[in-house]
Design a protein around this motif. Structure first.
Motif, PDB file in Angstrom:
ATOM      1  N   PHE A  47       3.689  -4.036  -1.542  1.00  0.00           N
ATOM      2  CA  PHE A  47       3.402  -5.427  -1.187  1.00  0.00           C
ATOM      3  C   PHE A  47       4.663  -6.129  -0.695  1.00  0.00           C
ATOM      4  O   PHE A  47       4.623  -6.861   0.298  1.00  0.00           O
ATOM      5  CB  PHE A  47       2.805  -6.177  -2.380  1.00  0.00           C
ATOM      6  N   ASP A  48       5.775  -5.922  -1.383  1.00  0.00           N
ATOM      7  CA  ASP A  48       7.032  -6.567  -0.994  1.00  0.00           C
ATOM      8  C   ASP A  48       7.436  -6.188   0.427  1.00  0.00           C
ATOM      9  O   ASP A  48       7.866  -7.035   1.207  1.00  0.00           O
ATOM     10  CB  ASP A  48       8.172  -6.182  -1.946  1.00  0.00           C
ATOM     11  N   LYS A  49       7.305  -4.904   0.728  1.00  0.00           N
ATOM     12  CA  LYS A  49       7.731  -4.401   2.035  1.00  0.00           C
ATOM     13  C   LYS A  49       6.613  -4.406   3.075  1.00  0.00           C
ATOM     14  O   LYS A  49       6.844  -4.062   4.226  1.00  0.00           O
ATOM     15  CB  LYS A  49       8.290  -2.982   1.889  1.00  0.00           C
ATOM     16  N   GLU A  50       5.402  -4.770   2.625  1.00  0.00           N
ATOM     17  CA  GLU A  50       4.210  -4.763   3.491  1.00  0.00           C
ATOM     18  C   GLU A  50       4.079  -3.419   4.204  1.00  0.00           C
ATOM     19  O   GLU A  50       3.984  -3.331   5.424  1.00  0.00           O
ATOM     20  CB  GLU A  50       4.260  -5.923   4.478  1.00  0.00           C
ATOM     21  N   LYS A  57       4.451   0.566   8.148  1.00  0.00           N
ATOM     22  CA  LYS A  57       4.193  -0.872   8.049  1.00  0.00           C
ATOM     23  C   LYS A  57       2.690  -1.145   8.128  1.00  0.00           C
ATOM     24  O   LYS A  57       1.975  -0.532   8.907  1.00  0.00           O
ATOM     25  CB  LYS A  57       4.895  -1.632   9.177  1.00  0.00           C
ATOM     26  N   ARG A  60      -0.566  -6.336  10.900  1.00  0.00           N
ATOM     27  CA  ARG A  60      -0.727  -7.764  10.626  1.00  0.00           C
ATOM     28  C   ARG A  60      -2.213  -8.102  10.576  1.00  0.00           C
ATOM     29  O   ARG A  60      -3.037  -7.437  11.185  1.00  0.00           O
ATOM     30  CB  ARG A  60      -0.043  -8.589  11.699  1.00  0.00           C
ATOM     31  N   ARG A  66       0.755 -14.383   6.210  1.00  0.00           N
ATOM     32  CA  ARG A  66       1.876 -13.712   5.560  1.00  0.00           C
ATOM     33  C   ARG A  66       2.045 -14.305   4.176  1.00  0.00           C
ATOM     34  O   ARG A  66       1.869 -15.496   4.033  1.00  0.00           O
ATOM     35  CB  ARG A  66       3.174 -13.912   6.333  1.00  0.00           C
ATOM     36  N   PRO A  67       2.431 -13.621   3.179  1.00  0.00           N
ATOM     37  CA  PRO A  67       2.543 -12.173   3.193  1.00  0.00           C
ATOM     38  C   PRO A  67       1.166 -11.512   3.300  1.00  0.00           C
ATOM     39  O   PRO A  67       0.160 -12.087   2.881  1.00  0.00           O
ATOM     40  CB  PRO A  67       3.208 -11.848   1.862  1.00  0.00           C
ATOM     41  N   ILE A  68       1.156 -10.322   3.846  1.00  0.00           N
ATOM     42  CA  ILE A  68      -0.100  -9.593   4.051  1.00  0.00           C
ATOM     43  C   ILE A  68      -0.677  -9.197   2.693  1.00  0.00           C
ATOM     44  O   ILE A  68       0.045  -8.748   1.806  1.00  0.00           O
ATOM     45  CB  ILE A  68       0.150  -8.352   4.937  1.00  0.00           C
ATOM     46  N   VAL A  70      -1.784 -10.982   0.270  1.00  0.00           N
ATOM     47  CA  VAL A  70      -1.441 -11.778  -0.910  1.00  0.00           C
ATOM     48  C   VAL A  70      -1.884 -13.227  -0.703  1.00  0.00           C
ATOM     49  O   VAL A  70      -1.086 -14.147  -0.759  1.00  0.00           O
ATOM     50  CB  VAL A  70       0.076 -11.723  -1.209  1.00  0.00           C
ATOM     51  N   ARG A  71      -3.166 -13.418  -0.473  1.00  0.00           N
ATOM     52  CA  ARG A  71      -3.646 -14.799  -0.304  1.00  0.00           C
ATOM     53  C   ARG A  71      -3.707 -15.509  -1.654  1.00  0.00           C
ATOM     54  O   ARG A  71      -3.175 -16.595  -1.818  1.00  0.00           O
ATOM     55  CB  ARG A  71      -5.015 -14.810   0.373  1.00  0.00           C
ATOM     56  N   ARG A  76      -2.813  -8.102  -5.543  1.00  0.00           N
ATOM     57  CA  ARG A  76      -1.485  -7.615  -5.941  1.00  0.00           C
ATOM     58  C   ARG A  76      -1.361  -7.541  -7.459  1.00  0.00           C
ATOM     59  O   ARG A  76      -0.794  -6.587  -7.998  1.00  0.00           O
ATOM     60  CB  ARG A  76      -0.402  -8.527  -5.377  1.00  0.00           C
TER      61      ARG A  76
END
Length: 142
Positions: A47-50, A57, A60, A66-68, A70-71, A76
């Protein structure tokens, strides 16, 4: 008249080895716990590095959010571990996790966990390193 040879065996090393064997089940449990904790950390790193566990990667989102993935943070934060005698399982019971993991006809996959039976080399190295560290700490040696 008879000849005779008496030999005394030093059982100290054998007794020390037996003591190590007696604590082996607890050491295995400890190693599994350390490995599971590290696997969860690696999942969060995705999650941190998407990116996928093997370093690709994530694409998008159509909305460009963003972040992908993690709305709300539920996906997560939804990862848990079930530990067993010989290993562990990472689970995410958030209903839509499976769609992000594998994708659908209309949605690209953004894997958060490695495919079953295919641990990326980096994950293998890191997770196995945790187990080796426990065994070295508890049993000694290099």
């Amino acid at each position: 008249m008879a000849i005779q040879l008496s030999i005394r065996v030093d059982t100290g090393p054998l007794k020390r080895f037996a003591a190590k064997l007696r604590k082996a089940p607890a050491v295995v449990r400890e190693a599994i716990t350390e490995m599971a904790t590290e696997a969860l950390r690696l999942t969060q790193e995705s999650f941190d590095k998407e990116q996928t566990p093997d370093g690709k990667k994530w694409k998008r989102t159509k909305a460009g959010l963003r972040p992908i993935l993690v709305r709300t943070g539920m996906l997560r934060g939804g990862f848990t571990v079930n530990r067993g005698a010989l290993g562990f399982t990472i689970i995410n019971r958030v209903g839509y996790a499976v769609y992000h993991q594998g994708g659908t006809r209309r949605m690209v996959a953004r894997p958060m966990l490695p495919k079953q039976g295919r641990l990326p080399v980096g994950w293998q190295r890191t997770i196995n390193g945790k187990a080796r560290a426990v065994f070295r700490r508890r049993f000694g040696g290099g």
